[in-house]
Design an enzyme around this catalytic site. Sequence first.
Site, PDB file in Angstrom:
ATOM      1  N   SER A 113       0.867   6.517  -9.871  1.00 26.55           N
ATOM      2  CA  SER A 113       1.327   6.307  -8.496  1.00 26.55           C
ATOM      3  C   SER A 113       2.736   6.849  -8.264  1.00 26.55           C
ATOM      4  CB  SER A 113       1.219   4.827  -8.150  1.00 26.55           C
ATOM      5  OG  SER A 113       1.542   4.618  -6.804  1.00 26.55           O
ATOM      6  N   HIS A 114       3.643   5.948  -7.894  1.00 27.90           N
ATOM      7  CA  HIS A 114       5.002   6.329  -7.511  1.00 27.90           C
ATOM      8  C   HIS A 114       5.951   6.389  -8.706  1.00 27.90           C
ATOM      9  CE1 HIS A 114       4.112   2.118  -7.482  1.00 27.90           C
ATOM     10  NE2 HIS A 114       5.357   1.890  -7.826  1.00 27.90           N
ATOM     11  N   ASP A 277       3.780   9.295  -1.552  1.00 24.71           N
ATOM     12  CA  ASP A 277       4.179   9.107  -2.954  1.00 24.71           C
ATOM     13  C   ASP A 277       3.394   9.985  -3.914  1.00 24.71           C
ATOM     14  OD1 ASP A 277       1.734   7.791  -2.860  1.00 24.71           O
ATOM     15  OD2 ASP A 277       2.335   6.359  -4.405  1.00 24.71           O
ATOM     16  N   ASP A 279       0.676   9.859  -5.766  1.00 26.95           N
ATOM     17  CA  ASP A 279      -0.770  10.062  -5.628  1.00 26.95           C
ATOM     18  C   ASP A 279      -1.232   9.994  -4.169  1.00 26.95           C
ATOM     19  OD1 ASP A 279      -0.144   7.364  -5.567  1.00 26.95           O
ATOM     20  OD2 ASP A 279      -2.069   6.742  -6.383  1.00 26.95           O
ATOM     21  N   ASP A 281      -1.027   7.774  -1.753  1.00 34.67           N
ATOM     22  CA  ASP A 281      -1.582   6.609  -1.060  1.00 34.67           C
ATOM     23  C   ASP A 281      -0.518   5.813  -0.290  1.00 34.67           C
ATOM     24  OD1 ASP A 281      -0.403   5.573  -3.314  1.00 34.67           O
ATOM     25  OD2 ASP A 281      -2.118   4.343  -3.927  1.00 34.67           O
ATOM     26  N   ARG A 282       0.755   6.069  -0.562  1.00 39.36           N
ATOM     27  CA  ARG A 282       1.801   5.370   0.203  1.00 39.36           C
ATOM     28  C   ARG A 282       2.338   6.269   1.309  1.00 39.36           C
ATOM     29  NH1 ARG A 282       5.516   1.675  -3.804  1.00 39.36           N
ATOM     30  NH2 ARG A 282       3.789   0.691  -4.897  1.00 39.36           N
ATOM     31  N   LYS A 376      -5.310   2.512  -0.160  1.00 39.22           N
ATOM     32  CA  LYS A 376      -4.370   2.796   0.915  1.00 39.22           C
ATOM     33  C   LYS A 376      -4.257   4.308   1.040  1.00 39.22           C
ATOM     34  CE  LYS A 376      -0.740   1.693  -2.349  1.00 39.22           C
ATOM     35  NZ  LYS A 376      -0.497   0.431  -3.038  1.00 39.22           N
TER      36      LYS A 376
HETATM   37  C1  G1P Z   1       3.769  -2.982  -6.127  1.00 38.65           C
HETATM   38  C2  G1P Z   1       3.793  -3.367  -4.669  1.00 38.65           C
HETATM   39  C3  G1P Z   1       2.408  -3.776  -4.222  1.00 38.65           C
HETATM   40  C4  G1P Z   1       1.417  -2.658  -4.517  1.00 38.65           C
HETATM   41  C5  G1P Z   1       1.503  -2.269  -5.981  1.00 38.65           C
HETATM   42  C6  G1P Z   1       0.625  -1.052  -6.285  1.00 38.65           C
HETATM   43  O1  G1P Z   1       3.362  -4.079  -6.910  1.00 38.65           O
HETATM   44  O2  G1P Z   1       4.712  -4.401  -4.427  1.00 38.65           O
HETATM   45  O3  G1P Z   1       2.431  -4.075  -2.858  1.00 38.65           O
HETATM   46  O4  G1P Z   1       0.107  -3.046  -4.221  1.00 38.65           O
HETATM   47  O5  G1P Z   1       2.846  -1.938  -6.315  1.00 38.65           O
HETATM   48  O6  G1P Z   1       0.968   0.057  -5.527  1.00 38.65           O
HETATM   49  P1  G1P Z   1       4.401  -5.069  -7.647  1.00 38.65           P
HETATM   50  O7  G1P Z   1       5.283  -4.210  -8.517  1.00 38.65           O
HETATM   51  O8  G1P Z   1       5.207  -5.730  -6.576  1.00 38.65           O
HETATM   52  O9  G1P Z   1       3.538  -6.032  -8.408  1.00 38.65           O
HETATM   53 ZN    ZN Z   2       0.565   5.473  -5.075  1.00 38.69          ZN
END
Ligand code: G1P
Ligand code: ZN
Length: 543
Positions: A113-114, A277, A279, A281-282, A376
Amino acid sequence: MTIQTVATKPFAGQRPGTSGLRKKVTEFQQPGYLENFVEAIFQTLGNLSGRTLVLGGDGRFFNRNAIQTILHMAAAHGVARMLVGRGGILSTPAVSCVIRKRAAFGGIVLSASHNPGGPDGDFGIKYNIENGGPAPEKITEAIFANTQAISSYRISDAPAVDLDDVKITTLEAMQVEVIDPVADYAELMGRLFDFDAIRALFARGFTMKFDGMSAVSGPYARAILEGMLGAPAGTVINGEPLEDFGGHHPDPNPVNAAELIALMSAPGAPDFGAASDGDADRNMIVGRSIAVTPSDSLAIIAANARVAPGYAAGIKGIARSMPTSRAADRVAEALGIDCFETPTGWKYFGNLMDAGLVTLCGEESYGTGSDHVREKDGLWAVLFWLNMLASTGKSVEQLVGEHWARFGRNYYSRHDYEAVDATAADAMMAALREKLPNLAGQALGGFRVAQADDFVYTDPVDKSIASRQGVRIIMTDGSRIVFRLSGTGTEGATIRVYLERYEADPSRHALDTQQALSGLVAIADGVSELHQRTGRQAPSVIT
Ligand code: G1P
Ligand code: ZN
């Protein structure tokens, strides 16, 4: 070419998180490591003859190696057909889209992801089921159990498959279809949004910058915004996916996307700014001198949803994660539809969407989406905003201002304390939980506590219960303080403090957010003793 059985060791207690297995690239590079997890997935899925799986990732370092390994293992496990994005590329929402559109059995998404990429960065793998969404706990737990018991994995020794052209080849008895990573997704977006109106908007000279953050959204944004919608070349910046994301942190928020924020505040700023981000999705939505909070974005999309052809019949319901602001609740109330409050994590929305209870979902962490897929979807949110801007002829600032005037403003901010000593963080949460029973009714710094608890969620569909989902202190005026430990942080513990204050009076809608929340910040610190316990004087990141 034959199928080999290779001896390997089980994982020692490496439980995957809610987003699959995410580890340092160096861990994934250990012999047998990725193979162990993939074998565990295939063992969990059982007989795959006649089945189609989708495979792709965000293009980060190790993506290509992992794709080849997974293909060769899939062939050894009797998978009938694999649909792979060209070059091994598929954004997370695109995987979800392709699984659904092609009625595949499931798919494997490669991404962290990010989180930063590159040889020293992170890598990740997760399994998505046939509805296109992340596998539910029942399956992820079975995969985990298999990783602990594995002694060998099966893999084909055939040469690497060429993935750089859209074509169909075979690997052992398995068909490998290399697909255009953008086509199915772009077609879906074209059905949901009024592309003619958006095209006309750009033709009128509307300007926009989309920051791909050198991650996977670039090719999608270029094809759709610049290709199909006629936005001028150069609308997409940082649009080339790089294996290390150019060394940047591909997490769209005003801190990481500072370049875009600066651009949107400079003289001659474009009309609209957005970012996505690693991948894709954000999403982050930016107007001239205003970054729209994800909580407001969800509420504003919900209030204006009918402008988009895919939502013209209205929305069935909204779901938001508990820490996300209650701005969407007010819209749901006005629309006479339900607003569900779920634990943090996109997976909790899946059941609600499958059951037809909600259309729109959102999290404060820059995640917004709908039932068009089961992840998302960053670019989807950007296109929704473009559709709203095109159909109403208003600016981002106008849409936001008018929304606040009608529904009131939920001042909102998240304060993150990253890489905190895990023992200190756990002790802080434990002490907070102990205090909860005594907090209700107490007066705290000009507020009065109405309710203080540790959020428990009962899924309305399957009645499963998720407890300990975050400590919340809710004031009588609706203001809230929420404390949670991150489930995705990779170093020590990350404490997240979520702050929200509702303001109905339009003459008080132009305050500075941190100023507006300063009273709640002081209460949060007092109640949690966060600063003493962690030795931190200020948050690492404020969004
Ligand atoms: C974080 C975000 C949450 C999201 C997740 C995956 O998780 O806060 O909303 O679904 O990344 O992208 P957290 O690190 O808070 O558990
Ligand atoms: Zn992502």
